[in-house]
Design a protein around this motif. Structure first.
Motif, PDB file in Angstrom:
ATOM      1  N   ALA A   1      -5.937   5.800   4.764  1.00  0.00           N
ATOM      2  CA  ALA A   1      -4.878   5.282   5.631  1.00  0.00           C
ATOM      3  C   ALA A   1      -5.236   5.504   7.100  1.00  0.00           C
TER       4      ALA A   1
ATOM      5  N   LEU B   1       4.067   2.266   8.806  1.00  0.00           N
ATOM      6  CA  LEU B   1       3.985   2.654   7.398  1.00  0.00           C
ATOM      7  C   LEU B   1       2.678   3.361   7.098  1.00  0.00           C
ATOM      8  N   LEU B   2       1.594   2.888   7.682  1.00  0.00           N
ATOM      9  CA  LEU B   2       0.301   3.535   7.467  1.00  0.00           C
ATOM     10  C   LEU B   2       0.246   4.901   8.143  1.00  0.00           C
TER      11      LEU B   2
ATOM     12  N   SER C   1       1.851   7.303   5.951  1.00  0.00           N
ATOM     13  CA  SER C   1       0.960   7.670   4.846  1.00  0.00           C
ATOM     14  C   SER C   1      -0.031   8.735   5.287  1.00  0.00           C
TER      15      SER C   1
ATOM     16  N   TYR D   1      -3.911  10.190   0.426  1.00  0.00           N
ATOM     17  CA  TYR D   1      -4.285   8.898   1.002  1.00  0.00           C
ATOM     18  C   TYR D   1      -4.673   9.015   2.480  1.00  0.00           C
TER      19      TYR D   1
ATOM     20  N   TYR E   1       0.826  -1.200   0.000  1.00  0.00           N
ATOM     21  CA  TYR E   1       0.000   0.000   0.000  1.00  0.00           C
ATOM     22  C   TYR E   1       0.867   1.259   0.000  1.00  0.00           C
ATOM     23  N   SER E   2       1.953   1.244   0.773  1.00  0.00           N
ATOM     24  CA  SER E   2       2.824   2.409   0.889  1.00  0.00           C
ATOM     25  C   SER E   2       3.911   2.435  -0.178  1.00  0.00           C
TER      26      SER E   2
ATOM     27  N   ARG F   1       6.400   0.313  -0.915  1.00  0.00           N
ATOM     28  CA  ARG F   1       7.754   0.014  -0.442  1.00  0.00           C
ATOM     29  C   ARG F   1       8.092  -1.463  -0.691  1.00  0.00           C
TER      30      ARG F   1
END
Length: 570
Positions: free
Chosen positions: A187, A172-173, A176, A183, A97-98, A100
């Motif tokens: 997120a 990570l979220l 975001s 996002y 999603y991010s 990576r």
């Protein structure tokens, strides 16, 4: 009320069973609805995560309804085996999603596969080794029965893995949310939905005694997770928003792509755009790299659409066409923008050289030809007949070169009109003056015309139509060797069965040489297949620039018919 399953095991569902089944039902609904997006990036990991969460909640809620130790242990093994992949799927989804994926190195992938597989096998076979739990007792909290487990090293190794990958995915979220307004909402919902089960699992794994320590409330916390994930999917296009941008980002493309959020900050930039914009990076405001609006109130994205940008890339000056696209969600809300920088350096250089060549042909060559013509006129006064004949040939050749230069000038002008917005032109009214001029210039040629009024066609510029018709009339007249030369010009309006209005120019001359037609059909000229000039090429290019077609046919009993098919104006 206590019920007995077909195998005779007593099962007494409680409120916790209802809550768990409701959470599982919600997750399964989300998984089914999201299935149509399964081909999108991160979708498979998300759908697998949702399904595992639903299965874990369902099995554990059913387990709590059993009133015997053996029955609960059997269901506990299934519940832990289903829940085991959840940390891996959560991490995989967060990474994808991010954007990576580079984190997913081979050692990381191996570990992500080994943990759920080994933990699942150890759980299902725990009675033979006791590595996941070594002791179990059934405790009661009123009508609720739950297992009190003494966990072993297999469980704690899994928990150690879980508390590495789960917070990483969570982080990570969070990034975001902080970095991207594009996002942020979706997120944020993912982060919000993941907090309750994370807290519940930590308290359970650490054995925090708050009165019902034997009950793992993680599956019940999914009742909060489900609505949050559902909102992210259905209301904020979880599986659509990120691919909308990523499909436009081709890492190896020569074109530069920049994705902006609604605040005109860079969300994603591909390597080509980074070079073009001299180091542009995620999070930077785009106004640092492209000119701001005159009132200095940000960048006017509408104004830069269709402009040209010159930049120095890898030590060379390059020219780029800039275009802007708007990103919208399924509800029509603007969520961001995409800027594309297309390298048109070769085209720009060609156009510059073409304009220089055009200037040389229009001025320098014409002036030199006029000088030659002047000297040829002087030779025409010579007493020798042979010299006077040579003078005429020199004059004719010079006039031909001057005409060729004029055709090249027209060729350059047609290129300037390509791609412009079309305008409506009355075909009959536009062609009629050209026919009348040809009649006055060539009275020896009979020119018939049928030009119905108010027959309108679409062209980028009326001059393109003039160039085409003048060249065809000139070709039909000057190359006509018949004793009684004739030219016929007709207009056939578009009908329901024909999408084009057709202009036909026919003659009774020798016909167009096959070499000319072969070059036109091939779309280019070669040393062996080429025409004698630019006239027919001008017709071909001007008509195709107007979105039409050109057809060449033989006339009966002699001559040629050229048909220009043009789009009618509605």
């Amino acid at each position: 009320m206590t019920t007995h399953l077909p195998i005779g095991v007593p099962w007494d569902p409680t409120l916790y069973t209802v809550v768990g089944v409701a959470a599982a039902w919600l997750f399964f609904v989300i998984a089914v609805a999201g299935w149509k997006h399964r081909t999108e990036p991160a979708a498979k990991a998300f759908l697998a995560l949702i399904t595992a969460l639903g299965g874990w909640a369902l099995v554990y809620s059913l387990q709590l309804g059993f009133t015997t130790l053996d029955a609960q242990l059997a269901w506990q093994r299934v519940a832990l085996a289903i829940g085991g992949p959840v940390p891996t799927l959560w991490f995989l989804f967060a990474v994808q999603y991010s954007n990576r994926e580079a984190w997913l190195t081979r050692p990381v992938r191996v570990l992500m596969v080994l943990d759920p597989v080994i933990f699942g096998l150890l759980t299902l076979t725990n009675p033979s080794h006791g590595l996941v739990w070594s002791d179990a007792t059934l405790v009661s909290y009123g009508a609720l029965n739950a297992l009190d487990l003494t966990f072993g090293p297999g469980y704690y190794l899994h928990i150690l893995y879980t508390y590495v990958v789960t917070p990483t995915g969570f982080g990570l979220l969070v990034l975001s949310v902080l970095r991207s307004a594009l996002y942020r909402t979706q997120a944020g919902l993912l982060v919000l939905g993941s907090i309750p089960p994370l807290v519940a699992n930590v308290t359970f794994s650490l054995g925090y005694d708050w009165g019902m320590a034997a009950v793992d409330f993680t599956p019940f916390a999914f009742l909060v997770t489900g609505p949050c994930f559902g909102l992210a999917l259905f209301r904020f296009d979880l599986l659509e928003r990120v691919p909308v941008a990523r499909r436009r980002i081709i890492a190896d493309a020569d074109d530069g792509f920049v994705v902006l959020n609604e605040s005109e900050r860079i969300v994603t930039v591909n390597p080509a755009a980074t070079r073009i914009l001299d180091g542009a990076a995620d999070g930077d405001p785009i106004r640092e790299y492209v000119p701001a609006s005159p009132d200095d109130d940000g960048v006017d994205l509408d104004a830069i659409d269709g402009t040209t940008l010159t930049a120095t890339v890898d030590g060379q000056q390059r020219v780029y066409d800039v275009s802007r696209s708007t990103l919208s969600d399924s509800h029509g809300r603007v969520v961001g923008y995409v800027l594309q920088f297309r390298d048109v350096t070769d085209r720009h250089t060609y156009q510059q050289r073409l304009k220089v060549a055009n200037r040389v042909l229009r001025h320098d060559l014409r002036n030199q030809m006029n000088v030659i013509t002047g000297w040829a006129d002087e030779l025409g006064k010579h007493e020798s007949e042979e010299v006077r004949t040579a003078s005429k040939q020199i004059t004719a050749t010079a006039d031909g070169l001057i005409e060729l230069g004029e055709q090249v000038r027209l060729l350059v002008e047609t290129a300037d009109y390509v791609g412009q917005a079309t305008e409506s032109v009355d075909l009959g009214a536009h062609v009629e003056p050209l026919v009348e001029r040809a009649r006055r210039t060539h009275p020896e040629v009979r020119i018939d015309a049928e030009l119905p009024s108010d027959t309108r066609v679409l062209v980028p510029h009326a001059k393109l139509l003039t160039i085409s018709v003048e060249n065809l009339l000139e070709n039909a007249i000057e190359h006509n060797d018949a004793d009684r030369p004739r030219v016929r010009v007709t207009v056939e309006p578009a009908t329901g069965a024909d999408a084009y209005t057709r202009l036909r120019i026919g003659d009774n001359g020798p016909g167009i040489p096959e070499a000319e037609l072969e070059a036109l059909r091939a779309g280019n000229e070669t040393p062996l297949k080429h025409g004698s000039g630019l006239g027919l090429w001008l017709v071909h290019w001007t008509v195709t620039a107007a979105g039409g077609t050109v057809a060449f046919d033989r006339n009966e009993p002699r001559g040629s018919v050229v048909t220009l098919a043009l789009r009618p104006a509605t």
